[in-house]
Write an enzyme that holds these catalytic residues in place. Structure first.
Site, mmCIF file in Angstrom:
data_model
loop_
_atom_site.group_PDB
_atom_site.id
_atom_site.type_symbol
_atom_site.label_atom_id
_atom_site.label_comp_id
_atom_site.label_asym_id
_atom_site.label_seq_id
_atom_site.Cartn_x
_atom_site.Cartn_y
_atom_site.Cartn_z
ATOM 1 C CE LYS A 187 -1.638 2.862 2.687
ATOM 2 N NZ LYS A 187 -1.843 3.816 1.910
ATOM 3 N N GLY A 240 6.998 5.018 8.532
ATOM 4 C CA GLY A 240 6.079 6.179 8.868
ATOM 5 C C GLY A 240 6.144 6.398 10.297
ATOM 6 C CD GLU A 262 13.113 3.919 8.721
ATOM 7 O OE1 GLU A 262 13.086 4.940 9.569
ATOM 8 O OE2 GLU A 262 13.050 4.218 7.419
ATOM 9 C CB CYS A 296 13.072 8.592 9.023
ATOM 10 S SG CYS A 296 14.041 7.709 7.782
ATOM 11 C CD GLU A 393 9.890 12.660 12.350
ATOM 12 O OE1 GLU A 393 8.789 11.934 12.349
ATOM 13 O OE2 GLU A 393 11.028 11.849 11.868
HETATM 14 P P1 NAI Z 1 1.787 8.145 8.436
HETATM 15 O O1 NAI Z 1 2.448 7.153 9.496
HETATM 16 O O2 NAI Z 1 0.464 8.206 8.789
HETATM 17 O O3 NAI Z 1 1.820 7.245 7.114
HETATM 18 C C1 NAI Z 1 2.670 6.608 6.588
HETATM 19 C C2 NAI Z 1 1.960 5.248 5.728
HETATM 20 O O4 NAI Z 1 0.888 4.696 6.769
HETATM 21 C C3 NAI Z 1 1.181 5.832 4.615
HETATM 22 O O5 NAI Z 1 0.935 4.724 3.516
HETATM 23 C C4 NAI Z 1 -0.486 5.697 5.258
HETATM 24 O O6 NAI Z 1 -1.503 5.551 4.505
HETATM 25 C C5 NAI Z 1 -0.367 4.753 6.396
HETATM 26 N N1 NAI Z 1 -1.020 4.657 7.311
HETATM 27 C C6 NAI Z 1 -1.775 5.552 8.096
HETATM 28 N N2 NAI Z 1 -2.569 5.416 9.248
HETATM 29 C C7 NAI Z 1 -2.567 3.830 9.117
HETATM 30 C C8 NAI Z 1 -3.179 2.972 9.898
HETATM 31 N N3 NAI Z 1 -4.026 3.362 10.771
HETATM 32 N N4 NAI Z 1 -3.199 1.676 9.329
HETATM 33 C C9 NAI Z 1 -2.521 1.340 8.395
HETATM 34 N N5 NAI Z 1 -1.612 2.225 7.671
HETATM 35 C C10 NAI Z 1 -1.823 3.611 7.994
HETATM 36 O O7 NAI Z 1 2.689 9.463 8.371
HETATM 37 P P2 NAI Z 1 2.119 10.764 7.620
HETATM 38 O O8 NAI Z 1 0.630 11.031 8.392
HETATM 39 O O9 NAI Z 1 1.983 10.766 6.260
HETATM 40 O O10 NAI Z 1 2.978 11.934 8.361
HETATM 41 C C11 NAI Z 1 2.887 12.480 9.523
HETATM 42 C C12 NAI Z 1 4.227 12.443 10.183
HETATM 43 O O11 NAI Z 1 4.998 11.190 10.298
HETATM 44 C C13 NAI Z 1 5.065 13.353 9.393
HETATM 45 O O12 NAI Z 1 5.065 14.816 9.643
HETATM 46 C C14 NAI Z 1 6.424 12.821 10.031
HETATM 47 O O13 NAI Z 1 6.820 13.312 11.162
HETATM 48 C C15 NAI Z 1 6.311 11.557 10.052
HETATM 49 N N6 NAI Z 1 6.665 10.512 8.777
HETATM 50 C C16 NAI Z 1 7.903 9.847 9.141
HETATM 51 C C17 NAI Z 1 8.213 9.187 8.069
HETATM 52 C C18 NAI Z 1 9.668 8.210 8.039
HETATM 53 O O14 NAI Z 1 10.321 8.017 7.036
HETATM 54 N N7 NAI Z 1 9.982 7.865 9.437
HETATM 55 C C19 NAI Z 1 7.452 8.973 6.909
HETATM 56 C C20 NAI Z 1 6.382 9.629 6.776
HETATM 57 C C21 NAI Z 1 5.899 10.232 8.066
#
Ligand code: NAI
Ligand code: MG
Length: 490
Positions: A187, A240, A262, A296, A393
């Site tokens: 996904k 994420g 991660e 990240c 972050e």
């Molecule tokens: P997120 O963690 O919500 O999204 C990452 C992935 O998880 C996306 O594919 C999203 O659709 C999916 N996702 C979201 N909620 C889910 C759930 N309940 N069950 C399964 N999958 C789910 O991150 P988001 O909202 O895009 O960004 C928020 C913050 O997270 C950013 O501002 C940043 O601080 C951090 N982040 C860190 C990343 C990293 O590389 N470690 C990458 C993206 C965001």
């Protein structure tokens, strides 16, 4: 005036449907969502939004391919060959992949061309080479018995990736899964589904059997959550936010899935006064501002020793003043827009907080232009440990520079965070460097460098920055189960 776009060949967006069991299909309820170009705020395409039913179809396709298809039974060497074939096609269409990545994510085209696409190919080729080198052990046990282990694929894997490095994160997930002989449902992030769909097309053209690779775009709490809950999925690999990981852990508990995470960071980058500043300053700049600060591992807490503090701040400010922010399709551009409105708003909120809390805003602090989610490269000096911009972050082009004076103080302050993803140390003193390398609680420590990654080097987080490792042999191990076989020879 002719714009840069008139001279560039815009890629055709060929795939916007779900890729399930080797077929392109609309969502079961016909729903779509728009994916936006963050540089122009225009809709690039309407993409099918996978439902729970679609996730079920994809998991079944992956399960059938795993249980009955040719994939796990194929010679391991042939699996590797297919992966190399996929990489050949990526090389042939690398410009198209780079353009799609830049349009969907907003990252500068020069980064897509030189880092994202080649990095994804390198990762997949690294793991292609592993496909026929995954072997167990023979183990001396008590009695006249033969005991050996087999390393079998973990099964059907659900992979949920973010938007900051869409293609690279796909490669980090597909590489070990495919080498191990797993089948998968990916996904992609709702902000950036386009390159993942293109990759599904390439995989089909490369000759991957139907059902081995399935791509189901959609939202996290619906499409992603359905994948996490599905009893037919053996493992979830997620990149994420840590808060999302907490939800996933809870949702995956009833089916006891294997999980690797991660997550984010607030990585300390430490410059001692004996460091080579000509190397340290540009690297500290790149360490934070690369990819619009959306890494990240961003070196977002820059600790600088007293004696060189003012000089480092001034040199960073100079870098920011000449940093090229703008159209990501322009090959000269160094910083594009943030990925979407939500991230833009989050970054602007933290900039306001930094000002309110009394940090000194040396450069930036504002939006750039009126269209697209562009933020000025922002530099805060005189930041203290208790400020929100030193703790949270931000995931944007906002660098906090903190002061320190001695070695023990810095070890304690650098570790004073619930994150533990990366850290860096700049010094000419080898003893100081290794003292800190041992002391820092982080999955990656860089000495006199920053943002160095390699498919062979394990990557992941201590503490709330993750569980398990990706890349290298350790990354592969998370996609296998060990089976112990004992034969009585007596
Ligand atoms: P997120 O963690 O919500 O999204 C990452 C992935 O998880 C996306 O594919 C999203 O659709 C999916 N996702 C979201 N909620 C889910 C759930 N309940 N069950 C399964 N999958 C789910 O991150 P988001 O909202 O895009 O960004 C928020 C913050 O997270 C950013 O501002 C940043 O601080 C951090 N982040 C860190 C990343 C990293 O590389 N470690 C990458 C993206 C965001
Ligand atoms: Mg989220």
């Amino acid at each position: 005036m002719a714009s840069i776009h008139d001279t560039m060949l815009m890629p055709e967006i060929r795939h916007t449907e779900l890729f399930i069991g080797g077929r392109w299909t609309p969502a079961s309820n016909g729903k779509t969502f728009p994916t936006i170009n963050p540089a122009t705020e225009e809709v690039l395409a309407e993409v099918a939004e996978g439902t729970e039913e679609d996730i079920d179809s994809a998991v079944r396709a992956a399960r059938d391919a795993f249980e009955d298809g040719p994939w796990p039974r194929m010679d391991a060497r042939d699996r590797g060959r297919l992966m190399h074939r996929l990489c050949d096609l990526m090389e042939e269409e690398s410009e198209e992949l780079a353009m799609l990545e830049t349009l969907d994510n907003g990252k500068p085209i020069r980064d897509s061309r030189t880092l994202d696409v080649p990095g994804a190919i390198e990762t997949l080729r690294y793991y292609a080479g592993y496909a026929d080198k995954i072997h167990g052990q023979t183990i001396p046990v008590r009695g006249n018995r033969l005991t050996y282990t087999r390393r079998e694929p973990v099964g059907v894997v659900g992979q949920i990736i973010p938007w900051n490095f869409p293609l690279l994160m796909l490669a980090w997930k597909w590489g070990p899964a495919l080498a191990a002989g797993c089948t998968l449902v990916l996904k992609p992030a709702e902000q950036t589904p386009l390159t993942a769909l293109h990759m599904a097309d390439l995989a089909q053209r490369a000759g991957f059997p139907d059902g081995v690779i399935n791509v189901v775009p959609g939202d996290g709490p619906t499409t992603g959550a359905a994948l996490v809950r599905h009893p037919g999925v053996d493992k979830i690999a997620f990149t994420g936010e840590y808060k999302t990981a907490q939800i996933i852990m809870r949702e995956a508990a009833p089916t006891l899935k294997r999980m690797t995470f991660e997550l984010g960071g607030k990585s300390p980058n430490i410059i001692f006064s004996d460091a080579d500043l000509d190397a340290a300053v540009p690297a500290a700049h790149h360490g934070l501002y690369f990819n619009q600060g959306q890494c990240c591992t961003a070196g977002s807490r820059l600790f600088v020793q007293d004696r060189v503090y003012d000089a480092v701040v001034e040199r960073l400010a100079e870098h920011n003043r000449s940093y090229k922010v703008g159209d990501p399709l322009d090959p000269q551009t160094q910083q594009g827009p943030q990925v979407d409105k939500a991230q833009f708003d989050k970054v602007m909120h933290y900039i306001d907080l930094g000002k309110e809390e009394g940090a000194q805003c040396v450069t930036g602090g504002n939006r750039v232009g009126q269209c697209g989610y562009f933020v000025e490269p922002t530099l805060f000096a005189e930041v203290t440990d208790r400020m929100a911009i030193a703790k949270d972050e931000i995931f944007g082009p906002v660098l906090s520079v903190l002061r320190f004076s001695d070695l023990d103080e810095i070890a304690r302050r650098a570790n004073n965070t619930f994150y533990g993803l990366a850290a860096a140390v700049w010094t000419r003193d080898i003893r100081k460097a290794h003292y800190l390398a041992n002391k820092l609680r982080a999955g990656t420590v860089w000495i006199n460098c920053y943002h160095v990654y390699d498919p062979a080097a394990p990557f992941g987080g201590f503490k709330m920055s993750g569980i398990g490792r990706e890349l290298g042999e350790e990354g592969l191990a998370h996609y296998t189960e060990t089976k112990t076989v004992t034969v009585d020879l007596g």
